[in-house]
Design an enzyme around this catalytic site. Structure first.
Site, PDB file in Angstrom:
ATOM      1  CB  SER A  15     -28.405  15.745  -5.588  1.00  0.00           C
ATOM      2  OG  SER A  15     -27.481  14.664  -5.600  1.00  0.00           O
ATOM      3  CG  ASN A  62     -16.842  21.310  -8.333  1.00  0.00           C
ATOM      4  OD1 ASN A  62     -15.903  21.324  -9.128  1.00  0.00           O
ATOM      5  ND2 ASN A  62     -16.893  20.514  -7.276  1.00  0.00           N
ATOM      6  N   GLY A  81     -23.627  14.053  -5.838  1.00  0.00           N
ATOM      7  CA  GLY A  81     -23.585  13.153  -6.989  1.00  0.00           C
ATOM      8  C   GLY A  81     -24.446  11.910  -6.829  1.00  0.00           C
ATOM      9  CG  HIS A  87     -15.557  19.360  -3.330  1.00  0.00           C
ATOM     10  ND1 HIS A  87     -15.735  18.002  -3.464  1.00  0.00           N
ATOM     11  CD2 HIS A  87     -16.648  19.952  -3.881  1.00  0.00           C
ATOM     12  CE1 HIS A  87     -16.907  17.788  -4.069  1.00  0.00           C
ATOM     13  NE2 HIS A  87     -17.469  18.959  -4.328  1.00  0.00           N
ATOM     14  CD  GLU A 121     -20.546  20.924  -2.039  1.00  0.00           C
ATOM     15  OE1 GLU A 121     -21.228  21.108  -3.045  1.00  0.00           O
ATOM     16  OE2 GLU A 121     -19.374  20.521  -2.069  1.00  0.00           O
ATOM     17  N   GLY A 180     -22.648  20.448  -8.870  1.00  0.00           N
ATOM     18  CA  GLY A 180     -21.734  19.619  -9.644  1.00  0.00           C
ATOM     19  C   GLY A 180     -22.370  19.212 -10.967  1.00  0.00           C
ATOM     20  CD  GLU A 234     -16.246  15.021  -5.588  1.00  0.00           C
ATOM     21  OE1 GLU A 234     -15.618  15.701  -6.418  1.00  0.00           O
ATOM     22  OE2 GLU A 234     -17.493  14.871  -5.634  1.00  0.00           O
ATOM     23  CE  LYS A 263     -18.639  17.241  -8.305  1.00  0.00           C
ATOM     24  NZ  LYS A 263     -19.145  16.236  -7.397  1.00  0.00           N
TER      25      LYS A 263
HETATM   26  C1  PEP Z   1     -20.377  19.308  -5.920  1.00  0.00           C
HETATM   27  O1  PEP Z   1     -19.634  19.010  -6.824  1.00  0.00           O
HETATM   28  O2  PEP Z   1     -19.959  20.073  -5.055  1.00  0.00           O
HETATM   29  C2  PEP Z   1     -21.732  18.762  -5.909  1.00  0.00           C
HETATM   30  C3  PEP Z   1     -22.572  19.187  -4.992  1.00  0.00           C
HETATM   31  O3  PEP Z   1     -22.066  17.834  -6.859  1.00  0.00           O
HETATM   32  P1  PEP Z   1     -23.557  17.387  -7.332  1.00  0.00           P
HETATM   33  O4  PEP Z   1     -24.324  18.654  -7.568  1.00  0.00           O
HETATM   34  O5  PEP Z   1     -23.349  16.603  -8.581  1.00  0.00           O
HETATM   35  O6  PEP Z   1     -24.160  16.581  -6.230  1.00  0.00           O
END
Ligand code: PEP
Length: 251
Positions: free
Chosen positions: A214, A10, A174, A96, A168, A235, A98, A12
């Site tokens: 992460s 992703n 993040g 998601h 998630e 991400g 966010e 983003k």
């Molecule tokens: C995501 O964007 O869905 C995500 C899990 O981000 P990250 O891997 O940076 O934590």
């Protein structure tokens, strides 16, 4: 049941046109002929077209990070499911964290987006996850179960082949703080139980559940060994060829 691993990036709101195409080409070259795992990338809307072109003939699928719950009309700034199909997207993220927490997307809105996406033949990655206070309050299973059930309301069993679930935990996205394999495994097993209650065992066993939060090259293998973890939604570590490859090529 053995489910084919599904690793997705992703992007983003990151990268520019040049970097998006370069990343897509780098992945295309490195992953040519890969068929023992599924790989997808989710670029920003404005680069979808070029990334689709860069990945033509590659097994890597391209998806969008969001879509509108309406078909067309006076919805300034929105992008329809039909538009995504038109530019060659094959799948779409829905719910998601966010979108849910920064833009107030409700379970009901996510459900309408799932239905819209399925109505045009897009695959859907439906994201669920608890916030830290919900985990600390012992409400993880209740929250993610509610998000999953509400997101799938009205979705027929025959459409479930087009669904992936992404677990998630919001506190892990993040932050550099991934869920432990035990935490991920417990949540995934709970989600599979919800799928079993809704759709029966055969469908529950066939739906892939990705972990996101992460994920890095050095923790993917242990996470993939956790029960019911079938892949990852990534991400930050999906923005560079080498780090995403280090995840996609987990052993
Ligand atoms: C995501 O964007 O869905 C995500 C899990 O981000 P990250 O891997 O940076 O934590």
């Amino acid at each position: 049941m053995k489910r084919k691993p599904f690793l997705a990036g992703n992007w983003k709101m990151n990268l520019d046109r040049k970097a998006s195409v370069e990343l897509a080409r780098g992945l295309r070259d490195a992953l040519a002929g890969t068929n023992d795992r599924d790989v997808a990338v989710f670029p920003p809307f404005v680069y979808l077209d070029e990334v689709v072109q860069a990945l033509a003939g590659s097994p890597i699928k391209v998806g969008a990070q969001n879509l509108c719950d309406e078909k067309n009309g006076a919805f300034t700034g929105e992008i329809s499911a039909e538009m995504l199909v038109d530019v060659g997207a094959k799948l779409v993220l829905v719910g998601h964290s966010e979108r849910r927490h920064l833009y107030g997307e409700s379970d009901e809105l996510c459900n309408r987006k799932v239905q819209r996406a399925l109505s045009v033949g897009l695959d859907v990655v439906l994201c669920v996850g608890e916030k830290l206070d919900e985990r600390d309050g012992g409400r993880t299973d209740a929250v993610i179960g509610r998000q999953l059930e509400a997101g799938l309301a009205g979705v027929a069993a025959g459409s479930m082949g087009k669904l992936t679930v992404a677990y998630e935990p919001v506190w892990a996205i993040g932050t550099g703080r991934n869920a432990t394999p035990e935490q991920a495994g417990a949540a995934h097993t709970h989600l599979r139980g919800v799928l079993r209650r809704l759709y029966g065992d055969a469908i529950a066993q066939s739906v892939r559940i990705q972990y996101g939060g992460s994920v890095k090259p050095d923790n993917i293998s242990t996470l993939m060994n956790a029960p019911d973890v079938d892949g990852a939604l990534v991400g930050g570590a999906s923005l560079k060829v080498d780090s995403f490859l280090g995840i996609v090529r987990f052993k």
